[in-house]
Each structure stands twice: as structure tokens, then as C-alpha cells.
Scaffold this active site. Sequence first.
Site, mmCIF file in Angstrom:
data_model
loop_
_atom_site.group_PDB
_atom_site.id
_atom_site.type_symbol
_atom_site.label_atom_id
_atom_site.label_comp_id
_atom_site.label_asym_id
_atom_site.label_seq_id
_atom_site.Cartn_x
_atom_site.Cartn_y
_atom_site.Cartn_z
ATOM 1 N N GLY A 1 -20.013 4.718 9.356
ATOM 2 C CA GLY A 1 -20.478 3.910 8.220
ATOM 3 C C GLY A 1 -19.349 3.630 7.243
ATOM 4 O O GLY A 1 -19.247 2.531 6.687
ATOM 5 N N PHE B 1 -16.311 -7.092 3.419
ATOM 6 C CA PHE B 1 -16.755 -6.221 4.492
ATOM 7 C C PHE B 1 -17.434 -7.022 5.581
ATOM 8 O O PHE B 1 -17.802 -6.492 6.574
ATOM 9 C CB PHE B 1 -17.690 -5.151 3.969
ATOM 10 C CG PHE B 1 -17.073 -4.360 2.818
ATOM 11 C CD1 PHE B 1 -15.729 -4.030 2.831
ATOM 12 C CD2 PHE B 1 -17.838 -3.994 1.735
ATOM 13 C CE1 PHE B 1 -15.161 -3.323 1.779
ATOM 14 C CE2 PHE B 1 -17.273 -3.278 0.681
ATOM 15 C CZ PHE B 1 -15.932 -2.948 0.706
ATOM 16 N N TRP C 1 -17.131 1.029 8.806
ATOM 17 C CA TRP C 1 -17.781 -0.292 8.784
ATOM 18 C C TRP C 1 -17.394 -1.050 7.519
ATOM 19 O O TRP C 1 -17.241 -2.280 7.523
ATOM 20 C CB TRP C 1 -19.303 -0.113 8.825
ATOM 21 C CG TRP C 1 -20.072 -1.392 8.694
ATOM 22 C CD1 TRP C 1 -20.464 -2.221 9.709
ATOM 23 C CD2 TRP C 1 -20.560 -1.993 7.494
ATOM 24 N NE1 TRP C 1 -21.158 -3.301 9.209
ATOM 25 C CE2 TRP C 1 -21.228 -3.189 7.851
ATOM 26 C CE3 TRP C 1 -20.495 -1.648 6.141
ATOM 27 C CZ2 TRP C 1 -21.829 -4.025 6.902
ATOM 28 C CZ3 TRP C 1 -21.080 -2.480 5.206
ATOM 29 C CH2 TRP C 1 -21.737 -3.644 5.590
ATOM 30 N N HIS C 2 -17.187 -0.297 6.423
ATOM 31 C CA HIS C 2 -16.898 -0.974 5.159
ATOM 32 C C HIS C 2 -15.500 -1.577 5.126
ATOM 33 O O HIS C 2 -15.278 -2.594 4.464
ATOM 34 C CB HIS C 2 -17.062 0.000 3.993
ATOM 35 C CG HIS C 2 -18.486 0.246 3.622
ATOM 36 N ND1 HIS C 2 -19.299 1.131 4.315
ATOM 37 C CD2 HIS C 2 -19.274 -0.288 2.647
ATOM 38 C CE1 HIS C 2 -20.499 1.129 3.767
ATOM 39 N NE2 HIS C 2 -20.535 0.278 2.770
ATOM 40 N N GLY C 3 -14.552 -0.955 5.785
ATOM 41 C CA GLY C 3 -13.219 -1.519 5.733
ATOM 42 C C GLY C 3 -12.278 -0.807 6.678
ATOM 43 O O GLY C 3 -12.483 0.356 7.032
#
Length: 473
Positions: A321, A473, A324-326
Site C-alpha cells: 500500500g 499517485f 502504491w502511493h509512490g
Amino acid sequence: MLFNSLTFIAFFAIVLFLHRLPLAWSVKKFNLLIASYLFYAAWNPPFVVLLWLSTMVDWWAARRIDESDTQARRRAWLMLSLTANLGLLGYFKYGGFLLQNWAALMAGFGIEWQAPAWDIILPVGISFYTFQTLSYTLDVYLRRAKPATSLLDFSLFVTFFPQLVAGPIVRPTDLMPQFAAPRTASAQQVTWGLMLMTLGLFEKIVLADGLLAPVVDAVYGSEKAPLMLDAWLGTIAFSGQIFCDFAGYTTTAIGCSLVLGFSLIDNFRYPYAALGFSDFWRRWHISLSTWLRDYLYVPLGGNRKGPGRTYVNLMLTMLIGGLWHGAAWTFVVWGGLHGLYLVIERFLRQRIGGWPVWERWYTRLLLIALTYALVNITWVFFRAQEFATAWRVLGGMLGFGAEGAPILSTWRLVSVLAVMVPLLAAHAYMRERQLHAEVQRLPATVVGALWGAMAFLIAITQGGSDAFIYFQF
């Protein structure tokens, strides 16, 4: 195209006008599809091809999965969808990151290797629509849903412009049934939708960009170690900025959809009043946390294979997770800290969670404050561009900052407190309440005055055209 721009206001007015005309439902849906492509093309027209590619791959793969008579064939078509979607995401978002880390790994073995330049533009919102289309093929594969029967409806599900670039990440069973029959918003829905749009833009333009972002930029952009007060206020300001920015987008998207007659799921439920980290993730970015739960944590085994495996699954889910953001290790650390918090909370809950003291009001208040403080520690790694900045700000928060003049002026201190004290109080008050029900209890004159005040402040706030943070993102 940004919600907080005059271009979007003109665009949305045209879309709404066409949507209210007495046209056939299929024509209205086609208009929305074209509008969605135009909305996305406003950033970079060639990237619309990625939307078409993602749409056609998943449309085709889901139908083949449904028609296949063996599990091996079903799995093969699912792998095609996963490879295509995750391949695009990996190429555009993580290609440069992987090359940099490969070069660092080779250097660790004494091998000199220079990574080629990776000047690839990241398509806006690719993480959001990739997860949304993946949920479609996964649901068909898991027999939770049947494939769509209309390519137009499925295309609109992938591209519906209010939530296309920053969510909420909608499941096919939530949105596609709404395209099946004609929908026109009632006067009450239009009013409430416009009010939500005003509230969302107020959060973004006035609070996030106007009052909090300058404080955050001053602290995280400074080359010197901040004093403890500056470090904490800069990070608390970021907690408000990221919430007002992202929740502002979501609120605007929900309002925009409602004006058109569609409902989107809620993405935030006052997360800074969370009582622990499980509760936090039931309130923050709900559409992502439930996606990770249903398509990653549960398939990994969830909590069905013993405590040790549960802790591993929690950590893996939160690490992914974070990534996933960066494409940066700071995001991985952010996710890892949340995973660690969840593991510790689960461990303690199983051993001392039944104590009566946890139900007393002052204990609950202390736990909410502790949760918020620990969430702020994680925000340091989310906001910092590199670890040097993160350690500098974190050191300041722990009292290891350099002595000298403060970074923040008195006005900046006041602006943080003026936003964050009411914001945190509102989260505490609304923790178990619904916004719609609370607004209905207010006199119409009060609602009108608040609505007018927000619109006025939006209009007079300068520089309110910054992109939403989650677009990256």
C-alpha cells in the site's frame, strides 16, 4: 483538468446542460464518455490511449474468463489482465525506481553501472484506474460479478470523469448498475451535490492550499533542522493539508456525481478521530484500504492462518500500500510504519483488549490523541522528498533540532492553529455522525450563510489552482 479551475466550471456546466436535455439514455451516456475522455486528455491527450487499452483488455479478458470452461483457462485470461494492467503501471510508475535501485545494488557489489535516463511522464491517475479495472476482472474471476453486457457502460465505468484521476476507487457492482437505467438528479440531489462541491473546493483551495501548504513548505523546504514547535506544527499542518486536499477532491467528486444523478462511495469518515489504527484505516482512503483488504490481504490468508502469518500479511499489505502511493522508499517506510502499528495493536488487543479501562471516556480520548500523534510520525515520511529531510524533521519533533531562530512566523503559527483546532474538533464531534443528517438539523439561514461564506472565501483566495496531491499517485 482541475476541479479548482475556471475551465472545469465551464466544462461541467456544458456536461450538465447536455445531461439534462431530453435525449435518449444511451446518448447521455455517450456524452459522459466523451466528456470523460476530454477531461483526461486535458492533461496529456496521448495518454487517453492507455485508457482505451486498459478498457479493451479488461472487457475482453473478463468475457473470456466467464466463457472459459476450465480453471486453467480462467487463470490464463486473468493473468493476461494482470500482466497488461500491472505492466503499464510498472513501466510508467516504477521503471525509473527499479533502475535506480538496480544501479545501487550493482554498486554494492562493486560493479559500476549507470542507469539510463528515464524521462517518462507519469500518466495522471494511473494507479487509481488500474486498480479499478483490476477489481472488475478479479470480481469476474472470483465469480463475485458477471461481465458487463454493454461496452459503453464498461467504458464509462473505467473513465467516469468525477473519480477518474483520484478516486474513490469504485467497484463494478457499485457503479455499473447505475448506468443501466436513466438517472436524473432531483432538485434536492442537485442542491446537496453543489453544496458538497463547494465544501470540497473550500477544503482544497482555502484550507489546504491557502493556509496550510505554505507552513508545510516552509518547514519541509528548510535546509536547517527545525525547532520542536516548528517541526510538530509543520507536520500537523501537513496532516491537515493532505486530508483537506484529498478529502476535498473526494467530496467534490461525490458532489459532482450527485448533480449528474450518480452516487459514489464515501472515502473518508473523520479519520483523525480514529480510535486505533484499524479504526484509522476504516476511515482513511476507504476505497483503497478495502481494495487492499479484499484483493491482497484476504487472498494472502488474512487472519485465517494463525497470529504469525496474520502479522506478516498485515505488513506485506501495508508495505505494498505504501509503494502504491509512490515509487520511493519513503512511501515504503510510511506503509511499513502503518503495518507495524497494526501488528502491535492486534498483538495488544488480543492480550489486554478486554480490560474495562479501555471503555472509559478519558482512556478513549487519550487513545485517539495517541493514534493521531503516531499517524503524524508516519506523515513525515509521506511528505519528505528524501530521507535526509525526514530525519531532519523527525529529529526536530523529538527535540534534537538546532537552536536558533524559528522557521515559522507568528502568522504561520496562528494559521495552523486556526485550521487544525476546528478541524480536529469537527472530526471528534462527527466521529459517529453523518454530515447530511447534521446539515438537515441546521436552520436554512445558517446553512445558507455557511455556504455563502465558503463560496466567498474560495473566490477571494489567491493561487488556488494547485494540482491535487493524489494526482501524482
